[in-house]
Design an enzyme around this catalytic site. Structure first.
Site, PDB file in Angstrom:
ATOM      1  N   GLY A  35       0.661   9.777 -11.679  1.00  0.00           N
ATOM      2  CA  GLY A  35      -0.152  10.939 -11.392  1.00  0.00           C
ATOM      3  C   GLY A  35       0.737  12.148 -11.212  1.00  0.00           C
ATOM      4  N   LYS A  59       3.157  13.697   9.281  1.00  0.00           N
ATOM      5  CA  LYS A  59       2.458  14.039   8.042  1.00  0.00           C
ATOM      6  C   LYS A  59       0.994  13.596   8.125  1.00  0.00           C
ATOM      7  CE  LYS A  59       1.949  15.281   3.695  1.00  0.00           C
ATOM      8  NZ  LYS A  59       2.644  14.587   2.600  1.00  0.00           N
ATOM      9  N   GLY A  92       2.589   4.542 -10.981  1.00  0.00           N
ATOM     10  CA  GLY A  92       1.645   5.582 -10.583  1.00  0.00           C
ATOM     11  C   GLY A  92       2.065   6.919 -11.140  1.00  0.00           C
ATOM     12  N   ASN A 132      -2.599  15.735   7.392  1.00  0.00           N
ATOM     13  CA  ASN A 132      -3.650  15.252   6.489  1.00  0.00           C
ATOM     14  C   ASN A 132      -4.958  14.989   7.238  1.00  0.00           C
ATOM     15  OD1 ASN A 132      -2.172  15.307   4.086  1.00  0.00           O
ATOM     16  ND2 ASN A 132      -1.291  13.288   4.462  1.00  0.00           N
TER      17      ASN A 132
END
Length: 326
Positions: free
Chosen positions: A23, A205, A21, A209
C-alpha cells in the site's frame, strides 16, 4: 530509468529485505530502501504467474516538493515474489505493512516458507497483532515500528510523499535484528531512530490515532476540525482512559505531553483526512479494533472501564455497517 535489479532473470535476484503489503506506506518504505541501495522486493499477496517464482514490479515515487532538490517522479523496478516462491528462504528481514487486522492472515501462510532466521518487523497503525503473532514465530525475532511519514497512493503502483515525519523501530521478542540490517533501515529512512523501549512509543502513537481517527470518521471532517471546543472533552476522556490502561500494563505515559502531541498533530495535519475517515468513506474495513478497541481490550484485562473508547468503537462499527464494505 529503472534502478538496479532491472534484470529479467528473476531467480538470480537475492533479496535481503521483503515488504509484505504494498500500500502507500509499503511503497514508501520500498522506495527509501531501494534508493539507499538495499536489496528489497515485494511479496505479492495476489497470484503471480506460476511459471516463475518471481517477476518484477515497476513503481513510481513522487517526492515532496523542494526548491533545492529534484522533485521529478522516480520510476524504478523491484522483484516481486509469489507466496510460494523459491526465493522466500533468502529473505533476512520481512517488513509487514498491511493493515493491523490483516497481519495474522497475511503472515501465517509464509511462516513455513521463510528462513528460521528471518526477522519480522511490523509497521502498522494500532496495537495488538504483536501479541497474537509472537507465539507463532517459531523462534524468529520480532521488531515493531511506527511512522508518521505522510504518503498518498495515487494509483496501484504510484505513491506521493505528502509529509515528513518520525519513524521509530525497536525490538519486541526473540533474536535481535542483526546490526547490519538495523543500520541499513536507519540509513535509508530519513528521520528514523532505534528505540530500546518501543512499546511506550507505540502507546504514544496509539494516543494520537485513538483521539483523531474515530472522531474525524464520525464527523466526516479533516483533522484540523478537531481543534474546535466541541471535541475537547471527548479527546480528554479518550486520553485519560488510555493513560490509566497503559499504567496497568506497566507503561507510564505523560498525560500532558500526550495531549500536546495530539493537538500538535491536529494542527500540523489540519487539511488531512485520517486513514479511518478514508476507510469509512470508501466503505473499507477500519482498524478501530486495533486502536480504540485495543484500549478497551487492555482495560477489560485489568478490570477497568474505558467507556469513551468503547463508545468510539461502537459508533464506528455502526457507521461502517450502514453500507457494505469492500
Amino acid at each position: 530509468m529503472f534502478g538496479q535489479g532491472a534484470s529479467s532473470t528473476a531467480e538470480s535476484q537475492v533479496t535481503d529485505v521483503a515488504i509484505l503489503g504494498a500500500g502507500a506506506v509499503g511503497q514508501l518504505i520500498c522506495h527509501q530502501l531501494h534508493s539507499a541501495g538495499l536489496a528489497v522486493g515485494l511479496i505479492a499477496r495476489e497470484s503471480v504467474s506460476t511459471s516463475e517464482a518471481t517477476n518484477w514490479q515497476d513503481l513510481v515515487f513522487c517526492p515532496l516538493p523542494s526548491t533545492d532538490a529534484d522533485t521529478d517522479s522516480v520510476s524504478y523496478r523491484v522483484p516481486k515474489f509469489s507466496l510460494d516462491g523459491s526465493s522466500l528462504p533468502q529473505i533476512k528481514l520481512l517488513i509487514v505493512c498491511v493493515k493491523a487486522y490483516q497481519v495474522i492472515g497475511a503472515i501465517s501462510p509464509l511462516l513455513d516458507k521463510l528462513s528460521p532466521q528471518c526477522h519480522i518487523l511490523l509497521l502498522h497503525n494500532g496495537m495488538g497483532p504483536h501479541l497474537a503473532l509472537a507465539p507463532k514465530l517459531q523462534g524468529r525475532g520480532l521488531s515493531l515500528g511506527t511512522t508518521s511519514q505522510g504518503v498518498l497512493r495515487q494509483s496501484r503502483w504510484q505513491v506521493k510523499q505528502t509529509g515528513q515525519g518520525l519513524t521509530q523501530f525497536g525490538h519486541f521478542t526473540g533474536p535481535a535484528l542483526p546490526q547490519s540490517l538495523r543500520d541499513g533501515l536507519l540509513n535509508a529512512i530519513p528521520n528514523s531512530e532505534w528505540v530500546e523501549a518501543i512499546i511506550p512509543s507505540l502507546w504514544q502513537k496509539l494516543a494520537v490515532n485513538a483521539a483523531i481517527n474515530p472522531l474525524t470518521a464520525l464527523h466526516q471532517c479533516p483533522n484540523g476540525a478537531l481543534a474546535q471546543a466541541q471535541f475537547t472533552q471527548t479527546i480528554a476522556s479518550i486520553l485519560d482512559e488510555l493513560v490509566e490502561v497503559a499504567a496497568q500494563d506497566g507503561i507510564a505515559l505523560d498525560r500532558q505531553m500526550l495531549e500536546e502531541r495530539v493537538y500538535r498533530v491536529i494542527e500540523l495535519t489540519a487539511a488531512n483526512f485520517s486513514s479511518m475517515h478514508q476507510d469509512v468513506a470508501h466503505h473499507r474495513p477500519t482498524e478501530i479494533e486495533q486502536i480504540n478497541g485495543y484500549i478497551c481490550d487492555r482495560a477489560s484485562a485489568h478490570g477497568l472501564s474505558a467507556a469513551t473508547n468503547a463508545q468510539m468503537c461502537q459508533a464506528i462499527k455502526q457507521l461502517s455497517a450502514i453500507t457494505p464494505q469492500a
